[in-house]
Write a protein that holds these residues in place. Structure first.
Motif, PDB file in Angstrom:
ATOM      1  N   SER A  48       0.767  -1.152  -0.042  1.00 38.11           N
ATOM      2  CA  SER A  48       0.079   0.118  -0.011  1.00 38.11           C
ATOM      3  C   SER A  48       0.813   1.464   0.067  1.00 38.11           C
ATOM      4  O   SER A  48       0.422   2.227  -0.544  1.00 38.11           O
ATOM      5  N   THR A  49       1.839   1.232   0.744  1.00 39.58           N
ATOM      6  CA  THR A  49       2.762   2.730   0.832  1.00 39.58           C
ATOM      7  C   THR A  49       3.703   2.723  -0.168  1.00 39.58           C
ATOM      8  O   THR A  49       4.005   3.721  -0.967  1.00 39.58           O
ATOM      9  N   VAL A  50       4.772   1.529  -0.307  1.00 32.73           N
ATOM     10  CA  VAL A  50       5.602   1.874  -1.315  1.00 32.73           C
ATOM     11  C   VAL A  50       5.467   1.517  -2.626  1.00 32.73           C
ATOM     12  O   VAL A  50       5.775   2.442  -3.416  1.00 32.73           O
ATOM     13  N   LEU A  51       5.076   0.532  -2.841  1.00 35.16           N
ATOM     14  CA  LEU A  51       4.798  -0.121  -4.210  1.00 35.16           C
ATOM     15  C   LEU A  51       3.827   0.734  -5.192  1.00 35.16           C
ATOM     16  O   LEU A  51       4.079   0.933  -6.169  1.00 35.16           O
ATOM     17  N   GLU A  52       2.572   0.922  -4.563  1.00 33.66           N
ATOM     18  CA  GLU A  52       1.510   1.560  -5.156  1.00 33.66           C
ATOM     19  C   GLU A  52       1.617   3.098  -5.319  1.00 33.66           C
ATOM     20  O   GLU A  52       1.190   3.708  -6.292  1.00 33.66           O
ATOM     21  N   ARG A  53       2.339   3.405  -4.364  1.00 28.23           N
ATOM     22  CA  ARG A  53       2.355   4.972  -4.511  1.00 28.23           C
ATOM     23  C   ARG A  53       3.524   5.596  -5.062  1.00 28.23           C
ATOM     24  O   ARG A  53       3.554   6.638  -5.855  1.00 28.23           O
ATOM     25  N   PHE A  54       4.731   5.006  -5.148  1.00 26.60           N
ATOM     26  CA  PHE A  54       5.837   5.409  -5.607  1.00 26.60           C
ATOM     27  C   PHE A  54       6.146   4.711  -6.935  1.00 26.60           C
ATOM     28  O   PHE A  54       7.311   5.277  -7.603  1.00 26.60           O
ATOM     29  N   PHE A  55       5.828   3.788  -7.060  1.00 21.46           N
ATOM     30  CA  PHE A  55       6.150   3.039  -8.273  1.00 21.46           C
ATOM     31  C   PHE A  55       4.900   2.651  -9.277  1.00 21.46           C
ATOM     32  O   PHE A  55       3.887   2.567  -8.645  1.00 21.46           O
ATOM     33  N   THR A  56       4.912   2.823 -10.434  1.00 22.42           N
ATOM     34  CA  THR A  56       3.815   2.508 -11.280  1.00 22.42           C
ATOM     35  C   THR A  56       3.913   1.212 -11.911  1.00 22.42           C
ATOM     36  O   THR A  56       4.417   0.863 -12.978  1.00 22.42           O
ATOM     37  N   THR A  61       2.086  -7.168 -10.078  1.00 27.56           N
ATOM     38  CA  THR A  61       3.446  -6.995  -9.682  1.00 27.56           C
ATOM     39  C   THR A  61       3.824  -6.713  -8.355  1.00 27.56           C
ATOM     40  O   THR A  61       4.580  -7.206  -7.728  1.00 27.56           O
ATOM     41  N   THR A  62       2.722  -5.903  -7.781  1.00 25.77           N
ATOM     42  CA  THR A  62       3.044  -5.488  -6.411  1.00 25.77           C
ATOM     43  C   THR A  62       2.615  -6.563  -5.624  1.00 25.77           C
ATOM     44  O   THR A  62       3.176  -6.547  -4.455  1.00 25.77           O
ATOM     45  N   ASN A  63       1.539  -7.288  -5.846  1.00 27.82           N
ATOM     46  CA  ASN A  63       1.500  -8.398  -5.145  1.00 27.82           C
ATOM     47  C   ASN A  63       2.844  -9.622  -4.950  1.00 27.82           C
ATOM     48  O   ASN A  63       3.170  -9.888  -3.982  1.00 27.82           O
ATOM     49  N   ILE A  64       3.520  -9.558  -6.126  1.00 27.33           N
ATOM     50  CA  ILE A  64       4.577 -10.252  -6.128  1.00 27.33           C
ATOM     51  C   ILE A  64       5.741  -9.777  -5.322  1.00 27.33           C
ATOM     52  O   ILE A  64       6.364 -10.588  -4.467  1.00 27.33           O
ATOM     53  N   TYR A  65       6.110  -8.446  -5.420  1.00 26.21           N
ATOM     54  CA  TYR A  65       7.020  -7.864  -4.763  1.00 26.21           C
ATOM     55  C   TYR A  65       6.627  -7.689  -3.356  1.00 26.21           C
ATOM     56  O   TYR A  65       7.716  -7.768  -2.607  1.00 26.21           O
ATOM     57  N   SER A  66       5.477  -7.609  -2.746  1.00 25.52           N
ATOM     58  CA  SER A  66       5.136  -7.594  -1.147  1.00 25.52           C
ATOM     59  C   SER A  66       5.295  -9.066  -0.824  1.00 25.52           C
ATOM     60  O   SER A  66       5.786  -9.298   0.255  1.00 25.52           O
ATOM     61  N   ALA A  67       4.978 -10.263  -1.631  1.00 23.24           N
ATOM     62  CA  ALA A  67       5.191 -11.270  -1.151  1.00 23.24           C
ATOM     63  C   ALA A  67       6.541 -11.928  -1.003  1.00 23.24           C
ATOM     64  O   ALA A  67       6.945 -12.420  -0.083  1.00 23.24           O
ATOM     65  N   VAL A  68       7.406 -11.564  -2.076  1.00 21.01           N
ATOM     66  CA  VAL A  68       8.772 -11.484  -1.729  1.00 21.01           C
ATOM     67  C   VAL A  68       9.373 -10.729  -0.432  1.00 21.01           C
ATOM     68  O   VAL A  68      10.203 -11.327   0.476  1.00 21.01           O
ATOM     69  N   GLY A  69       9.048  -9.688  -0.203  1.00 12.59           N
ATOM     70  CA  GLY A  69       9.204  -8.747   1.075  1.00 12.59           C
ATOM     71  C   GLY A  69       8.822  -9.628   2.349  1.00 12.59           C
ATOM     72  O   GLY A  69       9.600  -9.632   3.157  1.00 12.59           O
ATOM     73  N   ALA A  70       7.845 -10.188   2.194  1.00 10.23           N
ATOM     74  CA  ALA A  70       7.123 -10.741   3.376  1.00 10.23           C
ATOM     75  C   ALA A  70       8.054 -12.232   3.780  1.00 10.23           C
ATOM     76  O   ALA A  70       8.189 -12.372   4.761  1.00 10.23           O
ATOM     77  N   VAL A  71       8.266 -12.729   2.603  1.00  8.81           N
ATOM     78  CA  VAL A  71       9.303 -13.981   2.731  1.00  8.81           C
ATOM     79  C   VAL A  71      10.576 -13.554   3.157  1.00  8.81           C
ATOM     80  O   VAL A  71      11.024 -14.071   4.263  1.00  8.81           O
TER      81      VAL A  71
END
Length: 101
Positions: A48-56, A61-71
């Motif tokens: 919600s804060t990093v990927l959707e606001r600052f990157f298009t 793709t945001t779900n994948i990067y968020s899942a990698v960050g959670a792992v």
């Protein structure tokens, strides 16, 4: 008659054991909470804060990067727990196994 208080400040052996058990419970509860809530918080904060606001990026793709960050956050929490269990526990267990006369 011998002094029953000894060097433990007037506490009975049961109170000392209960205190040790409670401190162990607090440590385990902290790490369990960290293992459960840190990855969830990392996922939603990244999404919600990093990927959707600052990157298009697209939603997938945001779900994948968020899942990698959670792992990564989960592995960090597990690593902290393993480090504490391996190195931090050795100092405390040496007192537990002393011979009581």
């Amino acid at each position: 008659m011998a002094n029953k208080k000894g060097n433990n400040g007037g506490r009975t052996q049961q109170q000392i054991n209960d205190s040790k058990d409670y401190s162990t419970f607090k440590v385990v509860f902290f790490y369990c909470s960290l293992i459960v809530f840190l990855p969830v918080a990392t996922f939603f904060l990244l999404k919600s804060t990093v990927l959707e606001r600052f990157f298009t990026m697209s939603e997938v793709t945001t779900n994948i990067y968020s899942a990698v960050g959670a792992v990564v956050a989960l592995h960090l929490a597990l690593g902290l727990y393993i480090y504490r269990a391996y190195f931090g526990g050795a100092l405390q267990t040496s007192d537990t196994y002393k011979k009581v006369d």
